[in-house]
Design an enzyme around this catalytic site. Structure first.
Site, PDB file in Angstrom:
ATOM      1  N   LYS A   1       0.658  -1.182  -0.120  1.00 36.65           N
ATOM      2  CA  LYS A   1       0.055  -0.051  -0.075  1.00 36.65           C
ATOM      3  C   LYS A   1       0.908   1.194   0.266  1.00 36.65           C
ATOM      4  O   LYS A   1       0.629   2.200  -0.619  1.00 36.65           O
ATOM      5  CB  LYS A   1      -1.032   0.128   1.222  1.00 36.65           C
ATOM      6  CG  LYS A   1      -2.200  -1.045   1.154  1.00 36.65           C
ATOM      7  CD  LYS A   1      -2.822  -0.955   2.284  1.00 36.65           C
ATOM      8  CE  LYS A   1      -4.258  -1.731   2.414  1.00 36.65           C
ATOM      9  NZ  LYS A   1      -5.100  -1.541   3.361  1.00 36.65           N
TER      10      LYS A   1
ATOM     11  N   ASP B   1     -10.006   2.914   2.391  1.00 38.06           N
ATOM     12  CA  ASP B   1     -10.233   2.291   3.771  1.00 38.06           C
ATOM     13  C   ASP B   1     -10.835   3.402   4.740  1.00 38.06           C
ATOM     14  O   ASP B   1     -11.708   2.685   5.631  1.00 38.06           O
ATOM     15  CB  ASP B   1      -8.766   1.971   4.416  1.00 38.06           C
ATOM     16  CG  ASP B   1      -7.988   0.740   3.940  1.00 38.06           C
ATOM     17  OD1 ASP B   1      -8.634  -0.042   3.439  1.00 38.06           O
ATOM     18  OD2 ASP B   1      -6.776   0.613   3.933  1.00 38.06           O
TER      19      ASP B   1
ATOM     20  N   GLY C   1     -14.043  -7.009  11.284  1.00 39.50           N
ATOM     21  CA  GLY C   1     -13.531  -6.202  10.153  1.00 39.50           C
ATOM     22  C   GLY C   1     -14.226  -6.435   8.876  1.00 39.50           C
ATOM     23  O   GLY C   1     -13.825  -5.759   7.937  1.00 39.50           O
TER      24      GLY C   1
END
Ligand code: NAP
Length: 276
Positions: free
Chosen positions: A63, A99, A240
């Site tokens: 990332k 995110d 999550g």
């Protein structure tokens, strides 16, 4: 073709999530996992252009590495210093980060948002996206509690709103901040399947009000010890997976270049994953 890259990659749930959504939308676009080792993203970008990849998701450990390799970056990718969604637009690689938006929508889905005071555990990559997004999402104060205090301080310095406040990770500190909070979000690795460590104690959960929520960004295992302990205390809990699903929906919007029926897609994926 769309892909997800990472190392490891075979455990990734992105192919099933994205393929389910593409099927539901009636789109015949393959979405496949691609193993790319650390340091291999630059070579992958060349390979991807040659092999008809028009977009991809990135997970660990790529990332941050993707940021300097993009031709263009979205606002969130710049702010979070990380890219999890990449689209090819007129031959140029454009990097985004979904995110933060994914976490906010998953909190709304779980009935945990809005929350005025939030305790956020961790100051790594995921914590940065979540903290900075929630800071502009209506929270009055977010304590960023981290084992390495300097990292919490660095994260809070990125926040122009003044909502983020650095704090330590000692049991007493966690109890102190939880007495003032309505929501705890775990963005550390503690409790993850392959993490050898666990929370020292869970007494901070006793300091929360009875209607508080506890979200764990971890989804392997589906119920971490943190969530089990929170559930035993009658608190609202979420793992999550909803965040993973919502961030994937935002990614697909970038890939397709249009808004999608988010709640409808979330329901379809939750059903496929056996979440509802
Ligand atoms: P990261 O950048 O490596 O950050 C790890 C964090 O955990 C750091 O704050 C670190 O503290 C803390 N930590 C690690 N071991 C610890 C210990 N023994 N005691 C106390 N704190 C400890 O990782 P990340 O990318 O942010 O990911 C964090 C978690 O979020 C992972 O479990 C990941 O799977 C999950 N995640 C979920 C989603 C989703 O969509 N659901 C998305 C992204 C990430 P120090 O700074 O002190 O080292």
């Amino acid at each position: 073709m769309l892909q997800v890259i990472g190392d490891p990659i075979l455990h990734s749930k992105s192919p099933i999530i994205q393929s389910t959504m593409l099927d539901h939308l009636g789109l015949d676009i393959p979405y496949t996992p691609q193993w790319v080792k650390k340091g291999g993203v630059e070579a992958y970008l060349t390979w991807a252009k040659d092999h008809g990849v028009t977009g991809f998701n990135a997970t660990m450990p790529h990332k941050e590495d993707l940021v300097p390799l993009m031709d263009e970056l979205g606002t969130e990718a710049i702010q979070y210093g990380a890219v999890n969604t990449v689209c090819l637009r007129d031959g140029a690689w454009v990097g985004h980060n979904t995110d933060g938006d994914g976490c906010l929508d998953s909190l709304i889905y779980a009935g945990m948002w809005p929350a005025r005071q939030v305790v956020l555990l961790g100051a790594g990559g995921a914590a940065r996206a979540v903290a900075l997004r929630l800071a502009t999402g209506g929270a009055e104060r977010i304590w960023v509690c981290n084992r390495t205090l300097s990292k919490a301080q660095q994260l809070c310095q990125l926040d122009p709103t003044g909502v983020l406040t650095p704090a330590g990770f000692e049991p007493k500190t966690l109890v102190d901040v939880c007495t003032q909070a309505q929501l705890v979000i775990n963005c550390t690795n503690l409790g993850m399947d392959d993490c050898p460590h666990q929370f020292e104690d869970f007494s901070f959960l006793d300091a929360l009000p009875r209607d508080a929520g506890v979200m764990d960004l971890i989804y392997h295992p589906a119920r971490t010890q943190l969530l089990q302990q929170a559930q035993q205390r009658g608190l609202k809990v979420s793992n999550g997976l909803p965040m993973l699903v919502y961030q994937a929906i935002f990614s697909l919007e970038y890939f397709l270049g249009r808004k999608l029926p988010r709640q409808e897609l979330a329901q379809v994926v939750f059903t496929k994953l056996g979440l509802i």
